[in-house]
Design a protein around this motif. Sequence first.
Motif, mmCIF file in Angstrom:
data_model
loop_
_atom_site.group_PDB
_atom_site.id
_atom_site.type_symbol
_atom_site.label_atom_id
_atom_site.label_comp_id
_atom_site.label_asym_id
_atom_site.label_seq_id
_atom_site.Cartn_x
_atom_site.Cartn_y
_atom_site.Cartn_z
ATOM 1 N N ARG A 1 15.679 19.772 36.117
ATOM 2 C CA ARG A 1 16.564 19.860 37.288
ATOM 3 C C ARG A 1 16.872 18.480 37.861
ATOM 4 N NH1 ARG A 1 13.998 18.519 41.900
ATOM 5 N NH2 ARG A 1 11.733 18.796 42.011
ATOM 6 N N GLY B 1 6.465 26.579 43.688
ATOM 7 C CA GLY B 1 7.791 26.940 43.207
ATOM 8 C C GLY B 1 8.309 26.082 42.080
ATOM 9 N N THR B 2 7.526 25.105 41.646
ATOM 10 C CA THR B 2 7.968 24.223 40.560
ATOM 11 C C THR B 2 7.405 24.691 39.223
ATOM 12 O OG1 THR B 2 6.101 22.681 40.801
ATOM 13 C CG2 THR B 2 8.081 22.244 42.121
ATOM 14 N N THR B 3 8.000 24.163 38.158
ATOM 15 C CA THR B 3 7.506 24.420 36.807
ATOM 16 C C THR B 3 7.156 23.088 36.159
ATOM 17 O OG1 THR B 3 9.740 24.315 35.876
ATOM 18 C CG2 THR B 3 8.920 26.485 36.548
ATOM 19 N N LEU C 1 9.775 29.739 30.072
ATOM 20 C CA LEU C 1 10.490 29.522 31.333
ATOM 21 C C LEU C 1 11.413 30.692 31.669
ATOM 22 C CD1 LEU C 1 11.431 25.730 31.123
ATOM 23 C CD2 LEU C 1 9.729 26.786 32.616
ATOM 24 N N GLU D 1 11.264 27.282 26.311
ATOM 25 C CA GLU D 1 12.386 28.052 26.851
ATOM 26 C C GLU D 1 12.032 29.526 26.979
ATOM 27 O OE1 GLU D 1 16.286 27.224 25.297
ATOM 28 O OE2 GLU D 1 15.711 25.180 24.748
ATOM 29 N N LEU E 1 16.943 20.980 30.412
ATOM 30 C CA LEU E 1 16.239 21.943 31.268
ATOM 31 C C LEU E 1 15.815 21.344 32.600
ATOM 32 C CD1 LEU E 1 13.797 23.432 28.579
ATOM 33 C CD2 LEU E 1 15.962 24.411 29.344
ATOM 34 N N GLY F 1 14.602 31.228 31.538
ATOM 35 C CA GLY F 1 15.797 30.919 32.320
ATOM 36 C C GLY F 1 15.568 30.027 33.516
ATOM 37 N N ARG F 2 14.312 29.754 33.865
ATOM 38 C CA ARG F 2 14.038 28.861 34.988
ATOM 39 C C ARG F 2 14.181 27.409 34.550
ATOM 40 N NH1 ARG F 2 8.412 31.847 36.216
ATOM 41 N NH2 ARG F 2 8.582 31.904 33.942
ATOM 42 N N PRO F 3 14.526 26.522 35.466
ATOM 43 C CA PRO F 3 14.599 25.096 35.116
ATOM 44 C C PRO F 3 13.200 24.505 35.017
ATOM 45 C CG PRO F 3 15.033 25.364 37.442
ATOM 46 C CD PRO F 3 14.923 26.762 36.874
ATOM 47 N N LEU F 4 13.126 23.338 34.405
ATOM 48 C CA LEU F 4 11.877 22.576 34.343
ATOM 49 C C LEU F 4 11.911 21.524 35.429
ATOM 50 C CD1 LEU F 4 9.238 22.053 32.701
ATOM 51 C CD2 LEU F 4 10.557 20.391 31.364
ATOM 52 N N ASP F 5 10.833 21.398 36.173
ATOM 53 C CA ASP F 5 10.770 20.418 37.261
ATOM 54 C C ASP F 5 9.982 19.168 36.893
ATOM 55 O OD1 ASP F 5 11.944 21.939 39.716
ATOM 56 O OD2 ASP F 5 10.552 23.354 38.810
#
Length: 254
Positions: free
Chosen positions: A133, A6-8, A82, A79, A131, A84-88
Motif C-alpha cells: 500500500r 489492522g496491518t498485514t 492475503l 496472495e 501489493l 485480496g488485502r494489501p500488504l503493509d
Amino acid sequence: MSELTGTTALVTGASRGIGQAVATRLAAGGALVLVHFGTDGNGAAATVEAIERAGGTALAVRAELGVDGDVETLFAGVEAALAGRPLDILVNNAAAAPAGPLGTTTRAEFDHLFAVNVRAPYFIIEHALALLREGGRIISLSSVATRMANPAQTSFAMTKGAIDTMTRTLAGQLGPRRITVNAVAPGATRTAANAAVFDVPGLTEQITGMTALDRLGGPDDVADVVAFLASDAARWITGQVIDASGGLFLGPRI
C-alpha cells in the motif's frame, strides 16, 4: 489499540531466530503476519502457534529461496493468504549463513549465498510492490559485518553491503509512494539456532568485551527495532541502516 492494528506483514525466514522474534513482535503489535519458511515447517508452525497463543493472527507460507521460481512460489502463497488485502509491511530477513573466508568457499556456495541474500530480497521487493500500500514499509536485515573487517565473513559481508546499497537507492525511488525503505544491522545475536557457537570457551567474553552495552544481543533486541521502523512513529525515516548491535566494535574500550 496497538501500533500495528489492522496491518498485514510478510516476514521471510520467520521459522526461527531473529525472523521468528520479528514475526512474533509484529503480531503482538496487531499485525496479521505471514510467516515465511523454506524448509523448517515445524519451526514455522511453532511461530504461528506462539502468535496465536498470545492472541495474534498468523499464517505460514512456504517457498525455498535461492532456487528458480522461488519468488513466484512465495507470492502465490502470499496472495492466497492475503485474500485480496494489501500488504503493509515487508521484512526481508531470510539469509544464508556465512560460507567462510577467501579460499574456502566454493563457487556453488558463493552463488547460493548471493541468490538467497541478494537476488531473493531484490525480486521479493519487486513482486511486493504490486501489493504494498501507499505508505508501506520495507525493512531488510543487514549486518554489522559491513563495517567490520572479518575475513571469515567476506562473502557474507558483501551480500549485506548489497542490501545496504539497495536500501538507500530504493528509498529514493519509492519515496513518492510514501513507502519507507530501511535496513537493520544486528551484531552478535544469540538465538536458539546458533547458541552452540557462543559456547566456545571465551568467545562470549571476547564479544561482550568489544560491545559498548557489555552483553550479547538477543532476537528481541533486533525485533523491537524492526517493529519501530514498521510503525507510524518511523514515518519520517527512510534510506537508513540502523545499527542494532549494542555498539559492537565501535573502537577501543578504555
